[in-house]
Design a protein around this motif. Structure first.
Motif, PDB file in Angstrom:
ATOM      1  N   SER A   1      57.597   2.744  25.549  1.00 39.42           N
ATOM      2  CA  SER A   1      58.788   3.556  25.276  1.00 39.42           C
ATOM      3  C   SER A   1      58.491   5.046  25.453  1.00 39.42           C
ATOM      4  O   SER A   1      59.328   5.800  25.951  1.00 39.42           O
ATOM      5  CB  SER A   1      59.280   3.303  23.850  1.00 39.42           C
ATOM      6  N   ILE A   2      57.288   5.455  25.051  1.00 35.49           N
ATOM      7  CA  ILE A   2      56.882   6.859  25.200  1.00 35.49           C
ATOM      8  C   ILE A   2      56.881   7.248  26.680  1.00 35.49           C
ATOM      9  O   ILE A   2      57.460   8.275  27.075  1.00 35.49           O
ATOM     10  CB  ILE A   2      55.474   7.082  24.596  1.00 35.49           C
ATOM     11  N   PHE A   3      56.231   6.439  27.496  1.00 35.40           N
ATOM     12  CA  PHE A   3      56.158   6.762  28.924  1.00 35.40           C
ATOM     13  C   PHE A   3      57.529   6.674  29.587  1.00 35.40           C
ATOM     14  O   PHE A   3      57.834   7.458  30.490  1.00 35.40           O
ATOM     15  CB  PHE A   3      55.144   5.848  29.621  1.00 35.40           C
ATOM     16  N   GLN A   4      58.360   5.747  29.138  1.00 32.19           N
ATOM     17  CA  GLN A   4      59.703   5.637  29.690  1.00 32.19           C
ATOM     18  C   GLN A   4      60.497   6.912  29.407  1.00 32.19           C
ATOM     19  O   GLN A   4      61.193   7.430  30.277  1.00 32.19           O
ATOM     20  CB  GLN A   4      60.436   4.424  29.086  1.00 32.19           C
ATOM     21  N   GLU A   5      60.383   7.407  28.180  1.00 27.31           N
ATOM     22  CA  GLU A   5      61.099   8.637  27.816  1.00 27.31           C
ATOM     23  C   GLU A   5      60.590   9.807  28.649  1.00 27.31           C
ATOM     24  O   GLU A   5      61.373  10.661  29.073  1.00 27.31           O
ATOM     25  CB  GLU A   5      60.903   8.917  26.324  1.00 27.31           C
ATOM     26  N   ALA A   6      59.290   9.862  28.876  1.00 21.42           N
ATOM     27  CA  ALA A   6      58.716  10.983  29.633  1.00 21.42           C
ATOM     28  C   ALA A   6      59.132  10.942  31.103  1.00 21.42           C
ATOM     29  O   ALA A   6      59.268  11.992  31.744  1.00 21.42           O
ATOM     30  CB  ALA A   6      57.193  10.973  29.518  1.00 21.42           C
ATOM     31  N   THR A   7      59.360   9.748  31.671  1.00 21.21           N
ATOM     32  CA  THR A   7      59.728   9.672  33.091  1.00 21.21           C
ATOM     33  C   THR A   7      61.104  10.260  33.353  1.00 21.21           C
ATOM     34  O   THR A   7      61.438  10.581  34.487  1.00 21.21           O
ATOM     35  CB  THR A   7      59.707   8.211  33.592  1.00 21.21           C
ATOM     36  N   ASP A   8      61.901  10.409  32.299  1.00 20.41           N
ATOM     37  CA  ASP A   8      63.226  11.008  32.473  1.00 20.41           C
ATOM     38  C   ASP A   8      63.166  12.521  32.602  1.00 20.41           C
ATOM     39  O   ASP A   8      64.175  13.162  32.917  1.00 20.41           O
ATOM     40  CB  ASP A   8      64.136  10.628  31.289  1.00 20.41           C
ATOM     41  N   LEU A   9      61.996  13.097  32.355  1.00 17.69           N
ATOM     42  CA  LEU A   9      61.843  14.549  32.489  1.00 17.69           C
ATOM     43  C   LEU A   9      61.555  14.917  33.946  1.00 17.69           C
ATOM     44  O   LEU A   9      60.889  14.191  34.671  1.00 17.69           O
ATOM     45  CB  LEU A   9      60.674  15.044  31.620  1.00 17.69           C
ATOM     46  N   GLU A  10      62.073  16.064  34.370  1.00 23.83           N
ATOM     47  CA  GLU A  10      61.796  16.520  35.738  1.00 23.83           C
ATOM     48  C   GLU A  10      60.345  16.970  35.875  1.00 23.83           C
ATOM     49  O   GLU A  10      59.668  16.654  36.843  1.00 23.83           O
ATOM     50  CB  GLU A  10      62.741  17.670  36.100  1.00 23.83           C
ATOM     51  N   ASN A  11      59.889  17.756  34.905  1.00 20.02           N
ATOM     52  CA  ASN A  11      58.505  18.243  34.932  1.00 20.02           C
ATOM     53  C   ASN A  11      57.836  17.877  33.616  1.00 20.02           C
ATOM     54  O   ASN A  11      58.233  18.365  32.566  1.00 20.02           O
ATOM     55  CB  ASN A  11      58.465  19.768  35.112  1.00 20.02           C
ATOM     56  N   TYR A  12      56.861  17.002  33.667  1.00 18.95           N
ATOM     57  CA  TYR A  12      56.186  16.645  32.432  1.00 18.95           C
ATOM     58  C   TYR A  12      54.737  17.124  32.477  1.00 18.95           C
ATOM     59  O   TYR A  12      54.142  17.336  33.537  1.00 18.95           O
ATOM     60  CB  TYR A  12      56.262  15.136  32.155  1.00 18.95           C
ATOM     61  N   HIS A  13      54.202  17.324  31.292  1.00 20.23           N
ATOM     62  CA  HIS A  13      52.818  17.794  31.148  1.00 20.23           C
ATOM     63  C   HIS A  13      51.850  16.610  31.147  1.00 20.23           C
ATOM     64  O   HIS A  13      52.233  15.493  30.862  1.00 20.23           O
ATOM     65  CB  HIS A  13      52.672  18.591  29.854  1.00 20.23           C
TER      66      HIS A  13
END
Length: 618
Positions: A57-69
């Motif tokens: 779920s964490i990685f899924q949420e992060a994939t919705d970001l345009e630029n992630y750290h």
């Protein structure tokens, strides 16, 4: 109505051991026939986050970001997901088979921490060294995931605190109120799921939150908000160290949208009165040290005289019912003293209530937890120790006193030896001359492995100004007595005390260097001085040469104060150099370096002779 109390430690506190507040109150309330259950929501949430299903779920949420750290973590997300259950399980149980698996070069992804792992660390031979090395690598792996969560999913997330940045020095409730109006984060949703399951199982009519630190406040508020929405018939109470120090002047009624009672100081009396009030046995005017809301106004209820529950008469803390199998052992810093905070399991117990010295000018000596000194007997303490061991199966003890009295430590040590109670223990002390070689020897024989204490500014002028009651020569001899008996010493260090000059800061660093080099201390930590409103300095800043500049109190918290120090150095600029020097000393390195080399700007040369500490020992 018969009360059922659910007591919660909100995220996040120490992850390797239990925070003791709920255990103390469980022992007390059950003596009064009150149905009591406690929940460490901190460890429950942490061990739910670091699981493969939640990590997806964490990685899924992060994939919705345009630029992630930390893109390298995301790139290897399949490995992080497939490895996290094994790693977390190992940090809980630490078996040799899993240690070898973790150290297989193909097992863990090389993220931004593991790719820079210190390969020069010397590990012990045999299984102990293998387990420690695996524990270190496993810790870095978990920290990589934590970094990713904080940067991409929840800016409030940290391992031993949550949303601390909006709770520290929160003179106004505005920002907390704003964030409470936002949708819960993914982390908070998981926390609330655990909370609901616990409430539905236990069916309490009173839920209490202990809030020891600013990094526990927002999670407690989020839980309380949810309780009021989903379980409107349940009452909510707050207490603990944060309330005791920061909410003593509370005026803002908005927090009472989420809570019904906020108690101050020792919780036994106020909590018992709250329970009696809910059961209809007393009215609201008989509450003790408790804020409530009446006619939209914050009112402090404190019937005098208070009911007194003396330290010597309180039962042992009751740790039963807490999930000891879930706590994790982290090993991020190999220094043996530092790892005590994050690695080993400890039962926390108080030898004495308050501080027997209660004079230090920077300390909250006006508050109950410092100023109200109460003692007990060594026999009573050992009885409690034996009960806690029976409850937990853990024989390590951290005595969490403000400053453990030498007289009590002597009596306790002798009682442990005479009764053949074998424990390992550590505590906080003052470096006073009573700790001679003979006392340190007795403490070591009874199982003492470490002490912590305030060296603070390491300047005799400033130690006298802060009424510390020690000087550098005395600290040297006392710490040497401990070290000679194989008791590790951690020194709390302070810089930026009112009127402290650059020369005194550099001279303090030289004292610290020599203490490490002479093996008087093995560990230390620098804190920059902060004025607090309950300390002698905060109450009378002019006497210490400083001027208070804020913050303006706006009805909520009041503790840390801003100040200017016209006579002192520009303290913040020394932070980086002091910490760099200390990092080297912790690793037994850099003793021959000139102090100037730790700083990026010119500093004064130390005025102390190179053999200052040796001269005190000779």
């Amino acid at each position: 109505m018969q009360s059922k109390v659910l007591f919660i430690t909100p995220p996040f506190t120490q992850l390797n051991t239990v925070y003791p507040a709920t255990a103390y109150l469980k022992g007390f309330l059950e003596e009064h026939d009150i149905d009591f259950t406690h929940c460490d929501l901190s460890i429950e949430l942490f061990t739910s986050v670091f699981r493969s299903d939640f990590l997806r779920s964490i990685f899924q949420e992060a994939t919705d970001l345009e630029n992630y750290h930390y893109p390298e973590v995301n790139k290897n997300k399949a490995l992080y997901i497939s490895r996290v259950d094994v790693v977390l399980g190992f940090l809980q149980k630490q078996d040799i088979k899993t240690a070898n698996k973790i150290l297989d070069p193909q097992f863990l992804p090389l993220g931004h921490r593991l790719s820079k792992v210190n390969t020069t660390i010397t590990w012990e031979a045999g299984d102990i060294g293998i387990i420690d090395k695996a524990k270190h690598y496993a810790t870095l792996f978990i920290e990589e995931i934590g970094d990713f969560i904080q940067a991409n999913v929840d800016e409030f997330f940290a391992f031993t605190k949550y949303a601390e940045q909006i709770a520290t020095s929160a003179s106004s409730f505005d920002q907390l109120d704003t964030f409470l109006s936002y949708q819960p984060t993914l982390i908070e949703e998981k926390m609330l799921d655990i909370l609901v399951a616990k409430i539905e199982k236990e069916k309490p009519n009173l839920v209490c939150f202990t809030i020891p630190f600013p990094g526990n406040l927002f999670a407690a508020l989020r839980c309380a908000q949810f309780i009021k929405q989903l379980f409107p018939d349940i009452y909510v109470a707050f207490g603990g160290g944060y309330c005791n120090t920061e909410l003593r002047s509370l005026e803002d009624p908005r927090i009472f949208e989420f809570v019904d009672f906020i108690s101050l100081d020792d919780g036994e009396g106020p909590l018992l009165k709250i329970v009696n009030y809910l059961e209809g046995k007393v009215d609201a005017n008989e509450l003790e040290r408790t804020f409530v809301l009446e006619n939209e106004q914050v009112v402090y209820k404190n019937i005098i005289p208070n009911t007194i529950y003396h330290h010597r008469n309180l039962p042992a803390p009751d740790y039963s019912g807490l999930p000891f199998n879930k706590y994790v052992s982290f090993l991020d810093v190999v220094n043996p003293m530092h790892r005590m905070w994050t690695d080993a399991r400890w039962n926390k117990l108080t030898i004495s209530h308050g501080c027997y010295w209660k004079q230090c000018s920077f300390c909250d000596v006006s508050l109950d937890y410092i100023g109200n000194y109460q003692n007990t007997t060594a026999e009573d303490l050992v009885d409690k120790i034996e009960k806690v061991i029976k409850d937990t199966g853990i024989t390590g003890f951290h005595f969490v006193d403000e400053a453990a009295p030498p007289k009590m430590l002597r009596a306790l040590s002798r009682a442990l030896i005479e009764r053949q109670v074998n424990i390992k223990w550590w505590t906080n002390i003052r470096f006073e001359k009573t700790f001679d070689f003979e006392l340190c020897e007795v403490m070591a024989k009874s199982g003492c492995i470490a002490v912590t204490g305030g060296l603070e500014v390491a300047s005799d002028r400033l130690l006298a100004k802060m009424k510390k009651g020690v000087d550098i020569a005395q600290v040297t001899r006392v710490t040497n007595n401990f070290s000679k008996n194989n008791i590790m010493v951690h020194a709390y260090l302070m810089y930026g005390f009112p009127t402290q000059t650059e020369q005194e800061t550099i001279d303090s660093l030289e004292v610290v260097r020599q203490l490490f080099q002479s093996n008087c201390i093995q560990s230390a930590f620098w804190h920059q001085f902060t004025t607090t409103i309950h300390s002698p300095i905060g109450k009378n800043p002019e006497a210490f040469g400083i001027e208070i500049t804020g913050p303006v109190f706006k009805g909520f918290a009041q503790n840390d104060l801003y100040h200017v120090d016209p006579q002192g150095a520009e303290h913040p600029k020394f932070t980086k150099g002091l910490n760099l020097a200390l990092h080297n000393y912790l690793n037994s390195a850099g003793f021959e370096e000139e102090l100037q080399n730790w700083f990026e700007f010119p500093v004064l040369a130390p005025t102390h002779p190179k053999d200052l500490i040796e001269s005190f020992l000779s």
